[in-house]
Scaffold this motif. Sequence first.
Motif, PDB file in Angstrom:
ATOM      1  N   GLN A  16     -87.578  38.986 -83.000  1.00  0.00           N
ATOM      2  CA  GLN A  16     -87.553  40.015 -81.957  1.00  0.00           C
ATOM      3  C   GLN A  16     -86.636  39.595 -80.810  1.00  0.00           C
ATOM      4  O   GLN A  16     -85.834  40.394 -80.305  1.00  0.00           O
ATOM      5  N   GLU A  17     -86.753  38.332 -80.375  1.00  0.00           N
ATOM      6  CA  GLU A  17     -85.878  37.835 -79.314  1.00  0.00           C
ATOM      7  C   GLU A  17     -84.420  37.861 -79.770  1.00  0.00           C
ATOM      8  O   GLU A  17     -83.517  38.255 -79.023  1.00  0.00           O
ATOM      9  N   GLU A  18     -84.194  37.417 -81.018  1.00  0.00           N
ATOM     10  CA  GLU A  18     -82.835  37.422 -81.557  1.00  0.00           C
ATOM     11  C   GLU A  18     -82.271  38.841 -81.620  1.00  0.00           C
ATOM     12  O   GLU A  18     -81.111  39.088 -81.272  1.00  0.00           O
ATOM     13  N   ALA A  19     -83.102  39.791 -82.047  1.00  0.00           N
ATOM     14  CA  ALA A  19     -82.652  41.175 -82.165  1.00  0.00           C
ATOM     15  C   ALA A  19     -82.254  41.737 -80.805  1.00  0.00           C
ATOM     16  O   ALA A  19     -81.240  42.437 -80.667  1.00  0.00           O
ATOM     17  N   ARG A  20     -83.030  41.439 -79.776  1.00  0.00           N
ATOM     18  CA  ARG A  20     -82.701  41.941 -78.437  1.00  0.00           C
ATOM     19  C   ARG A  20     -81.379  41.372 -77.947  1.00  0.00           C
ATOM     20  O   ARG A  20     -80.534  42.095 -77.414  1.00  0.00           O
ATOM     21  N   ALA A  21     -81.210  40.042 -78.101  1.00  0.00           N
ATOM     22  CA  ALA A  21     -79.986  39.411 -77.620  1.00  0.00           C
ATOM     23  C   ALA A  21     -78.763  39.938 -78.354  1.00  0.00           C
ATOM     24  O   ALA A  21     -77.750  40.293 -77.739  1.00  0.00           O
ATOM     25  N   GLN A  22     -78.838  40.005 -79.682  1.00  0.00           N
ATOM     26  CA  GLN A  22     -77.679  40.466 -80.452  1.00  0.00           C
ATOM     27  C   GLN A  22     -77.436  41.966 -80.266  1.00  0.00           C
ATOM     28  O   GLN A  22     -76.295  42.428 -80.295  1.00  0.00           O
ATOM     29  N   ALA A  23     -78.506  42.734 -80.063  1.00  0.00           N
ATOM     30  CA  ALA A  23     -78.334  44.168 -79.808  1.00  0.00           C
ATOM     31  C   ALA A  23     -77.574  44.384 -78.514  1.00  0.00           C
ATOM     32  O   ALA A  23     -76.752  45.308 -78.401  1.00  0.00           O
ATOM     33  N   GLN A  24     -77.840  43.544 -77.496  1.00  0.00           N
ATOM     34  CA  GLN A  24     -77.103  43.668 -76.240  1.00  0.00           C
ATOM     35  C   GLN A  24     -75.627  43.349 -76.438  1.00  0.00           C
ATOM     36  O   GLN A  24     -74.746  44.024 -75.900  1.00  0.00           O
ATOM     37  N   ILE A  25     -75.353  42.324 -77.221  1.00  0.00           N
ATOM     38  CA  ILE A  25     -73.956  41.985 -77.510  1.00  0.00           C
ATOM     39  C   ILE A  25     -73.269  43.135 -78.240  1.00  0.00           C
ATOM     40  O   ILE A  25     -72.134  43.519 -77.923  1.00  0.00           O
ATOM     41  N   LEU A  26     -73.953  43.708 -79.217  1.00  0.00           N
ATOM     42  CA  LEU A  26     -73.379  44.836 -79.961  1.00  0.00           C
ATOM     43  C   LEU A  26     -73.165  46.045 -79.064  1.00  0.00           C
ATOM     44  O   LEU A  26     -72.134  46.728 -79.149  1.00  0.00           O
ATOM     45  N   SER A  27     -74.146  46.328 -78.194  1.00  0.00           N
ATOM     46  CA  SER A  27     -74.020  47.488 -77.311  1.00  0.00           C
ATOM     47  C   SER A  27     -72.823  47.336 -76.380  1.00  0.00           C
ATOM     48  O   SER A  27     -72.003  48.248 -76.232  1.00  0.00           O
ATOM     49  N   ASP A  28     -72.698  46.154 -75.755  1.00  0.00           N
ATOM     50  CA  ASP A  28     -71.559  45.917 -74.865  1.00  0.00           C
ATOM     51  C   ASP A  28     -70.246  45.978 -75.640  1.00  0.00           C
ATOM     52  O   ASP A  28     -69.245  46.531 -75.156  1.00  0.00           O
ATOM     53  N   GLY A  29     -70.247  45.398 -76.827  1.00  0.00           N
ATOM     54  CA  GLY A  29     -69.025  45.419 -77.619  1.00  0.00           C
ATOM     55  C   GLY A  29     -68.608  46.818 -78.027  1.00  0.00           C
ATOM     56  O   GLY A  29     -67.420  47.167 -77.985  1.00  0.00           O
ATOM     57  N   LEU A  30     -69.568  47.645 -78.428  1.00  0.00           N
ATOM     58  CA  LEU A  30     -69.238  49.008 -78.854  1.00  0.00           C
ATOM     59  C   LEU A  30     -68.687  49.840 -77.704  1.00  0.00           C
ATOM     60  O   LEU A  30     -67.759  50.650 -77.885  1.00  0.00           O
ATOM     61  N   ILE A  31     -69.246  49.656 -76.507  1.00  0.00           N
ATOM     62  CA  ILE A  31     -68.723  50.397 -75.352  1.00  0.00           C
ATOM     63  C   ILE A  31     -67.298  49.951 -75.045  1.00  0.00           C
ATOM     64  O   ILE A  31     -66.439  50.770 -74.696  1.00  0.00           O
ATOM     65  N   ALA A  32     -67.028  48.650 -75.186  1.00  0.00           N
ATOM     66  CA  ALA A  32     -65.661  48.167 -74.983  1.00  0.00           C
ATOM     67  C   ALA A  32     -64.725  48.688 -76.070  1.00  0.00           C
ATOM     68  O   ALA A  32     -63.568  49.041 -75.793  1.00  0.00           O
ATOM     69  N   LEU A  33     -65.221  48.764 -77.316  1.00  0.00           N
ATOM     70  CA  LEU A  33     -64.375  49.255 -78.412  1.00  0.00           C
ATOM     71  C   LEU A  33     -64.058  50.736 -78.278  1.00  0.00           C
ATOM     72  O   LEU A  33     -63.057  51.219 -78.824  1.00  0.00           O
ATOM     73  N   GLU A  34     -64.899  51.481 -77.564  1.00  0.00           N
ATOM     74  CA  GLU A  34     -64.600  52.901 -77.351  1.00  0.00           C
ATOM     75  C   GLU A  34     -63.326  53.053 -76.534  1.00  0.00           C
ATOM     76  O   GLU A  34     -62.594  54.031 -76.690  1.00  0.00           O
ATOM     77  N   ARG A  35     -63.053  52.068 -75.659  1.00  0.00           N
ATOM     78  CA  ARG A  35     -61.824  52.097 -74.857  1.00  0.00           C
ATOM     79  C   ARG A  35     -60.658  51.437 -75.605  1.00  0.00           C
ATOM     80  O   ARG A  35     -59.515  51.859 -75.455  1.00  0.00           O
ATOM     81  N   ARG A  96     -76.522  54.087 -82.458  1.00  0.00           N
ATOM     82  CA  ARG A  96     -77.813  54.449 -83.047  1.00  0.00           C
ATOM     83  C   ARG A  96     -78.333  53.299 -83.906  1.00  0.00           C
ATOM     84  O   ARG A  96     -79.531  52.990 -83.915  1.00  0.00           O
ATOM     85  N   GLY A  97     -77.411  52.615 -84.594  1.00  0.00           N
ATOM     86  CA  GLY A  97     -77.802  51.442 -85.357  1.00  0.00           C
ATOM     87  C   GLY A  97     -78.347  50.336 -84.464  1.00  0.00           C
ATOM     88  O   GLY A  97     -79.303  49.640 -84.823  1.00  0.00           O
ATOM     89  N   VAL A  98     -77.751  50.171 -83.283  1.00  0.00           N
ATOM     90  CA  VAL A  98     -78.259  49.178 -82.332  1.00  0.00           C
ATOM     91  C   VAL A  98     -79.697  49.502 -81.934  1.00  0.00           C
ATOM     92  O   VAL A  98     -80.555  48.622 -81.851  1.00  0.00           O
ATOM     93  N   ASP A  99     -79.961  50.789 -81.671  1.00  0.00           N
ATOM     94  CA  ASP A  99     -81.331  51.194 -81.326  1.00  0.00           C
ATOM     95  C   ASP A  99     -82.296  50.861 -82.462  1.00  0.00           C
ATOM     96  O   ASP A  99     -83.429  50.419 -82.226  1.00  0.00           O
ATOM     97  N   LEU A 100     -81.852  51.079 -83.688  1.00  0.00           N
ATOM     98  CA  LEU A 100     -82.704  50.762 -84.836  1.00  0.00           C
ATOM     99  C   LEU A 100     -82.961  49.259 -84.941  1.00  0.00           C
ATOM    100  O   LEU A 100     -84.052  48.831 -85.323  1.00  0.00           O
ATOM    101  N   ILE A 101     -81.960  48.462 -84.578  1.00  0.00           N
ATOM    102  CA  ILE A 101     -82.139  47.008 -84.601  1.00  0.00           C
ATOM    103  C   ILE A 101     -83.274  46.601 -83.668  1.00  0.00           C
ATOM    104  O   ILE A 101     -84.145  45.801 -84.016  1.00  0.00           O
ATOM    105  N   VAL A 102     -83.268  47.161 -82.462  1.00  0.00           N
ATOM    106  CA  VAL A 102     -84.325  46.845 -81.494  1.00  0.00           C
ATOM    107  C   VAL A 102     -85.682  47.300 -82.023  1.00  0.00           C
ATOM    108  O   VAL A 102     -86.690  46.588 -81.911  1.00  0.00           O
ATOM    109  N   GLN A 103     -85.726  48.505 -82.611  1.00  0.00           N
ATOM    110  CA  GLN A 103     -86.991  49.005 -83.149  1.00  0.00           C
ATOM    111  C   GLN A 103     -87.511  48.118 -84.284  1.00  0.00           C
ATOM    112  O   GLN A 103     -88.721  47.876 -84.397  1.00  0.00           O
ATOM    113  N   ILE A 104     -86.594  47.649 -85.127  1.00  0.00           N
ATOM    114  CA  ILE A 104     -87.003  46.764 -86.222  1.00  0.00           C
ATOM    115  C   ILE A 104     -87.591  45.474 -85.654  1.00  0.00           C
ATOM    116  O   ILE A 104     -88.606  44.962 -86.141  1.00  0.00           O
TER     117      ILE A 104
END
Length: 765
Positions: A16-35, A96-104
């Motif tokens: 759960q801790e790992e999922a939260r940390a990596q989900a944050q990295i993915l979320s930040d990365g995806l927002i950067a990749l949108e630009r 949406r996949g990031v959200d699912l990661i946190v839920q898992i």
Amino acid sequence: MTSIDPGRLSLLELFQEEARAQAQILSDGLIALERAPRDPVTLEASMRAAHSLKGAARVVGVPVGVTLAHVMEDCFVAAQEGRVVLDAGHIDMLLRGVDLIVQIGEARDIDAQTTLEREVDAFVDALNGRVEGREAPPAAPTPTASPDDAFDLSRELTLAEPLVEEPVAVEPAPAPSRTNDARMLRVRADTLDRLLSHSGESLVESRWLKPFSQSMLRVKRIQHDASRALERLGETLTEANAAPLDARAHAALDEVRRLTAEAHRQLSERLAELENYDRRSTHLAQQIYDEALACRMRPFVDATGGFARMVRDVARALGKDVRLSIAGETTQVDRDILDMLDAPLGHLLRNAVDHGIEDASLRRALGKPDTGTITLEARHSAGSLFISVSDDGAGVDLGALRRAVVRKNLASEETAARLTESELLEFLFLPGFSMRDAVTDVSGRGVGLDAVQDVVRQVRGSVRVTQEAHAGTRFTLQLPLTLSVIRSLIVEVAGEPYGLPLAHVVRTLVLPASAIDTLEGQQHFSFDGKRVGLVTAHQILQSSAFEPLNDTLNVVVIGQGAASYGIVVDRFMGERMLVVQPLDKRLGKVRNIAAGALMENGDPLLIADLDDWLRSVEKLVGSGELGRVGASAARASVASAKRVLVVDDSLTVRELERKLLASRGYDVSVAVDGMDGWNAVRSADFDLVITDIDMPRLDGIELVTLIKRDAQLSNLPVMIVSYKDRAEDRQRGLDAGADYYLAKGSFHDQALLDAVRDLIGEAKS
């Protein structure tokens, strides 16, 4: 519900801790990749985060996590190889996949994981379909274990260390790197609070040595003077005898000199040792405190994790293109303050997206880029933490704001037209205030900015807003650096010291008694062009009666705008940095008190809750129980003048009678109705009461009756001045006990003055 094997719970907690940390990295990365969808560094970091998640899910036996992470990893690999260009649709789906990661990671039972399996299967089909539809890559292989995967896992899987019930536990590293030397520690709150308390006491103890060393200096000077005196004595004896002293006298004097020199040497050495100890202990105490305080501090970035995603989602829902820029990520913030920042900063960021940033077409017409920018910044300055949320949008429409103020009956059109920009902007913080006529999913309910202000005030901070038309709006939060130490003004009230947090103190001043006036039954003084009510801290704290020592008053101004009051204290004792000592929880909430502290000499004091003080004053005003600020001080310039109380619900009549009587030397107070008048005569001495009849709460006849029935007030002369001039009205007033009845419709200035003079004589005896 089917529970998970208890033996796996610890592993699942780590996942759960790992999922939260990596989900944050993915979320930040995806927002950067949108630009910048082709940025190789961001693509690599995102791919590695998905790969690490896949390995972690496989280790703890969460196949649904393996499936999800694998398909996201494949998508990033396709983007790295140029087979896919990530557009907004891809980003939406991957988020949406990031959200699912946190839920898992948060799934605590098998049933929940089964439900998520269906959602993940749908997600996998959709993501594969989108990738295949654009570049037609080969179908993503079904994730299977392999020796290479196992090897990668052993090298790269980063899990948090087990959480324990000991004082210190380790949080997972937030970055995807394999090592992180600056590991974050989570310290138990009660342990930290004790450490801060002990370090504060150590600081206090270390300060004791300073006056001790000063006393030793005085001893040293005395010893030096004694030595000089003995020398002079020897000289005097020699001259007086006109002959050399015998050998024994010389030996005695030599011994005195030797002992004095030795005492001086010993004293100097001890004093040097004490001074060294003072420096060492003070430095050590400061180090202890600094280290303990550092345990409370966390980087500002810890509070900003989800804001970029939130801004992006709100902007897309509104059809806008908005970028969030964060400055001062490493700025250290007290953990308690950091925890409370999430909601207010979320409100401000949503407000900036919705109200601040214009539509792309309007921005183009104004010569702005299509993409709006919101900047979130944290910095330290002048001993405070400043956090600002600014945008490059349209600014606040002051005309629309004025109309909203009038429409909501918060001010008349004339008053609204006279309001300055800063005064207008303050209306934005009122509860329920919104400039939107319709409620949307984002705004319109008026529950945002007032909530921001409430939270900020809870930590003794402030918030202000500035704007520039078509250039943007800036909200600035000024907060204390830490809640464990506060800079306070120390005052004395009824012989006891109290700490007033300087963040809530507007001004301190020494007020001459002649500057005090009475209006609407309350004492006031002029401050920054406004009338500010006056009350003693003695009455707020329900201590002994206030007795001024001279013709000046020590006043602390607190509050804002119309809710400002001058609080009279016995004396000012200076400013101090106070280490906050929470009160025992068994006491509950102590009225008007926030916490305790120790002064430098070790004496205890109480830290005032100034918000409570304001509420106490408002309650006293509302109930008509507000006392006067020392009759002797308040009336120093008119000590011999006779006092008259004018009771009338008409402001015009009150002021006319007050000015008329004051011009003849009478000391005049006013009350706004019968109840206010009744409270006034019971709390102060008057020579005459002049009252109207028709008034709210308590009419004049009832007031006269109460006064005449009171054993202590029955001899107080009462005059009725009323528009009712019928004989029966006059008789009714006199029957109630009035000493004089004067009709307003027929009396002139001299008639009132003559009646007052007949009842109590001239203004001064």
